[in-house]
Design a protein around this motif. Structure first.
Motif, short mmCIF file in Angstrom:
data_model
loop_
_atom_site.label_atom_id
_atom_site.label_comp_id
_atom_site.label_asym_id
_atom_site.label_seq_id
_atom_site.Cartn_x
_atom_site.Cartn_y
_atom_site.Cartn_z
N HIS A 132 0.84 -1.21 0.00
CA HIS A 132 0.00 0.00 0.00
C HIS A 132 0.87 1.25 0.00
CE1 HIS A 132 -3.51 -2.47 0.72
NE2 HIS A 132 -2.87 -3.03 1.72
N SER A 133 1.96 1.21 -0.79
CA SER A 133 2.86 2.37 -0.81
C SER A 133 2.95 2.92 -2.22
CB SER A 133 4.26 1.95 -0.35
OG SER A 133 4.86 1.12 -1.32
N LYS A 134 3.34 4.20 -2.29
CA LYS A 134 3.70 4.76 -3.59
C LYS A 134 4.94 4.01 -4.03
CE LYS A 134 2.54 9.62 -2.81
NZ LYS A 134 3.11 10.95 -2.62
N GLY A 135 5.12 3.83 -5.30
CA GLY A 135 6.36 3.19 -5.76
C GLY A 135 6.78 3.82 -7.06
N LYS A 136 8.05 3.67 -7.37
CA LYS A 136 8.56 4.25 -8.62
C LYS A 136 9.24 3.18 -9.45
CE LYS A 136 9.16 8.85 -6.68
NZ LYS A 136 8.37 9.66 -7.60
N ILE A 137 8.77 3.06 -10.69
CA ILE A 137 9.39 2.15 -11.64
C ILE A 137 10.05 3.01 -12.71
CG2 ILE A 137 8.93 0.36 -13.38
CD1 ILE A 137 6.51 -0.42 -11.43
N ILE A 138 11.32 2.71 -12.99
CA ILE A 138 12.11 3.57 -13.88
C ILE A 138 12.80 2.67 -14.90
CG2 ILE A 138 13.93 5.31 -13.97
CD1 ILE A 138 13.41 5.76 -10.90
N ASN A 139 12.48 2.87 -16.18
CA ASN A 139 12.92 1.96 -17.23
C ASN A 139 14.03 2.55 -18.11
OD1 ASN A 139 10.89 0.21 -16.39
ND2 ASN A 139 9.40 1.08 -17.83
N ALA A 140 14.96 1.69 -18.52
CA ALA A 140 15.98 2.13 -19.48
C ALA A 140 15.38 2.09 -20.88
CB ALA A 140 17.19 1.21 -19.42
N CYS A 141 15.14 3.30 -21.43
CA CYS A 141 14.78 3.41 -22.84
C CYS A 141 16.04 3.88 -23.54
CB CYS A 141 13.58 4.35 -22.97
SG CYS A 141 12.85 4.38 -24.62
N SER A 142 15.95 4.77 -24.49
CA SER A 142 17.13 5.20 -25.26
C SER A 142 16.71 6.26 -26.26
CB SER A 142 17.67 3.98 -26.02
OG SER A 142 18.62 4.37 -27.00
N ILE A 143 17.71 6.96 -26.82
CA ILE A 143 17.40 7.77 -28.01
C ILE A 143 16.80 6.84 -29.08
CG2 ILE A 143 19.00 9.71 -27.75
CD1 ILE A 143 21.03 8.13 -29.49
N ALA A 144 17.20 5.57 -29.03
CA ALA A 144 16.70 4.58 -30.00
C ALA A 144 15.26 4.17 -29.70
CB ALA A 144 17.61 3.36 -30.03
N GLY A 145 14.68 4.69 -28.64
CA GLY A 145 13.26 4.48 -28.36
C GLY A 145 12.44 5.67 -28.84
N GLN A 146 13.13 6.71 -29.32
CA GLN A 146 12.46 7.93 -29.80
C GLN A 146 12.70 8.11 -31.28
OE1 GLN A 146 10.84 10.14 -27.73
NE2 GLN A 146 11.56 9.66 -25.68
N GLU A 147 13.83 7.57 -31.76
CA GLU A 147 14.28 7.67 -33.15
C GLU A 147 14.69 6.23 -33.50
OE1 GLU A 147 14.76 10.64 -35.43
OE2 GLU A 147 14.72 8.66 -36.36
N SER A 148 14.86 5.91 -34.78
CA SER A 148 15.29 4.55 -35.13
C SER A 148 16.56 4.65 -35.96
CB SER A 148 14.20 3.83 -35.91
OG SER A 148 13.02 3.81 -35.14
N TYR A 149 17.52 3.78 -35.65
CA TYR A 149 18.86 3.91 -36.23
C TYR A 149 19.22 2.75 -37.14
CZ TYR A 149 19.33 7.69 -32.93
OH TYR A 149 19.14 8.87 -32.27
N THR A 150 19.88 3.05 -38.26
CA THR A 150 20.35 2.00 -39.16
C THR A 150 21.31 1.10 -38.38
OG1 THR A 150 22.13 3.42 -39.91
CG2 THR A 150 20.16 3.38 -41.27
N MET A 151 21.31 -0.16 -38.72
CA MET A 151 22.11 -1.20 -38.05
C MET A 151 21.60 -1.53 -36.65
SD MET A 151 24.66 -2.07 -40.08
CE MET A 151 25.91 -2.78 -39.04
#
Ligand code: NAI
Ligand code: BUO
Length: 260
Positions: A132-151
Motif C-alpha cells: 500500500h505504498s507509492k512506488g517508482k518504476i524507472i525503465n531504461a529506454c534510449s534515443i533509440a526508443g524515440q528515433e530509429s537507427y540503421t544497423m
C-alpha cells in the motif's frame, strides 16, 4: 532531502549505467539490491559498495526470466523489509543490417529488453500494491526508443516497445500512486557502446576502431559524449519525491541529440 530507509533494486548494475545509478541511489541513502546475470562482475561490484559502507546486497538473475524477477523482489523485501524504487536497467544491443536480422537476434533482444522490463515492472508493482505504498518504476529506454537507427533495427524496436509499456503501465498503475517513467540516454561510453562500435566497424571497411562512436558522439550539441553520471543525475531525480507528479514519460538525457 533525505531518502534514508528507502529501498531500490537496479537490474544489470554490475557495470555501466546501472552501476552508476545504483551507486548514486546508495549515496543518497537508499538500501540497494544490485543485480546482474554476470556473477563475477556483480561480486566485485558488491565489494565496492561494501567498501563504501553502503547498505547493499547482490542478486544474480536473468531479467528475461519471470521467476528470477519475482525472486529478486522477494529476496530484496526479505533482506531490506520493503521496496520503493525498481530500475529496469538491464539491456543488450544488437547491431545488424535490417536485411540480415535473424530470428535468434530478435528473440534474444526482445526477451531481455522488453520481456525483462515487463516482468520487472509486474514484480515491482505487485510488491508496491501489497505494501500500500507509492512506488517508482524507472525503465531504461534510449534515443533509440524515440528515433530509429540503421544497423540498430532490432534494438530500436525493443526500445520503442519499452516506451510503449512505460506509458501503459503508468496509465494502469496510477490508481495505486505508482509512477512509471523511463530515461533515454544518448551515446554513453560503456561496454555496450564498445561492442556497438566494434560491430559497426566490422561491417564498414572505411571505418577504424572508435570511428562509429566518434561519428555518433560528434552530433551531440553539448560537445561531449555521455557519462554514466549524466544518466544517474536523471534517475536520481526520477527516484526522488521531486518527480512525484510525473508519470508515463520517457525523458531524453543525451546532451542534445534527439529533440522531441
Ligand atoms: N550505453 C549507452 O549509450 C546507452 C545505453 N542504454 C540502455 O541503458 C541500459 C544500460 O546500458 P549500458 O550500461 O550501456 O550496458 P552494458 O552492456 O555496459 O551493461 C549492461 C549490464 O546488464 C547486464 N545484463 C545483460 N543481460 C542481462 C540479463 N538478461 N539479466 C540481467 N542482467 C543482464 C550485463 O551483464 C551488464 O552488466 C541498457 O538498457 C541500454 O540499452 C540506452 C541508451 C544509450
Ligand atoms: C546504445 C544506444 O541506445 C544508442 C543508440 O546509443
Amino acid at each position: 532531502m533525505s531518502t534514508i530507509n528507502k529501498v531500490a533494486i537496479v537490474t544489470g548494475s554490475a557495470g555501466g549505467l546501472g552501476k552508476a545509478i545504483a551507486l548514486r541511489l546508495a549515496h543518497n541513502g537508499f538500501s540497494v539490491m544490485i543485480h546482474d546475470i554476470n556473477k563475477d562482475a556483480l561480486t566485485k561490484t558488491l565489494q565496492e559498495f561494501k567498501d563504501k559502507g553502503y547498505d547493499s546486497d547482490a542478486f544474480v538473475g536473468d531479467v528475461s526470466k519471470k521467476s528470477d524477477q519475482e525472486k529478486l523482489v522477494q529476496t530484496t523485501v526479505e533482506k531490506f523489509g520493503r521496496l520503493d524504487v525498481f530500475v529496469n536497467n538491464a539491456g543488450i544491443e544488437a547491431v545488424t543490417p535490417f536485411i540480415d536480422i535473424e530470428e535468434d537476434e530478435l528473440k534474444k533482444c526482445f526477451d531481455i529488453n522488453v520481456f525483462g522490463t515487463v516482468f520487472g515492472t509486474q514484480a515491482a508493482a505487485k510488491q508496491f500494491i501489497k505494501q500500500h505504498s507509492k512506488g517508482k518504476i524507472i525503465n531504461a529506454c534510449s534515443i533509440a526508443g524515440q528515433e530509429s537507427y540503421t544497423m540498430l533495427g532490432t534494438y530500436s524496436a525493443t526500445k520503442h516497445a519499452v516506451r510503449a509499456f512505460t506509458q501503459v503501465a503508468a496509465k494502469e498503475l496510477a490508481k495505486h500512486q505508482i509512477t512509471v517513467n523511463a530515461y533515454c540516454p544518448g551515446v554513453a561510453k560503456t561496454k555496450m557502446w564498445d561492442r556497438i562500435d566494434e560491430e559497426m566497424v566490422k561491417s564498414d571497411p572505411s571505418l577504424k576502431p572508435g570511428d562509429a562512436f566518434k561519428k555518433y558522439s560528434s552530433e551531440i550539441a553539448l560537445g561531449r559524449y555521455e557519462k554514466p553520471d549524466d544518466v544517474a543525475n536523471l534517475v536520481d531525480f526520477l527516484a526522488s519525491s521531486k518527480s512525484d507528479y510525473i508519470t508515463g514519460q520517457a525523458i531524453l538525457v543525451d546532451g542534445g541529440l534527439v529533440y522531441r
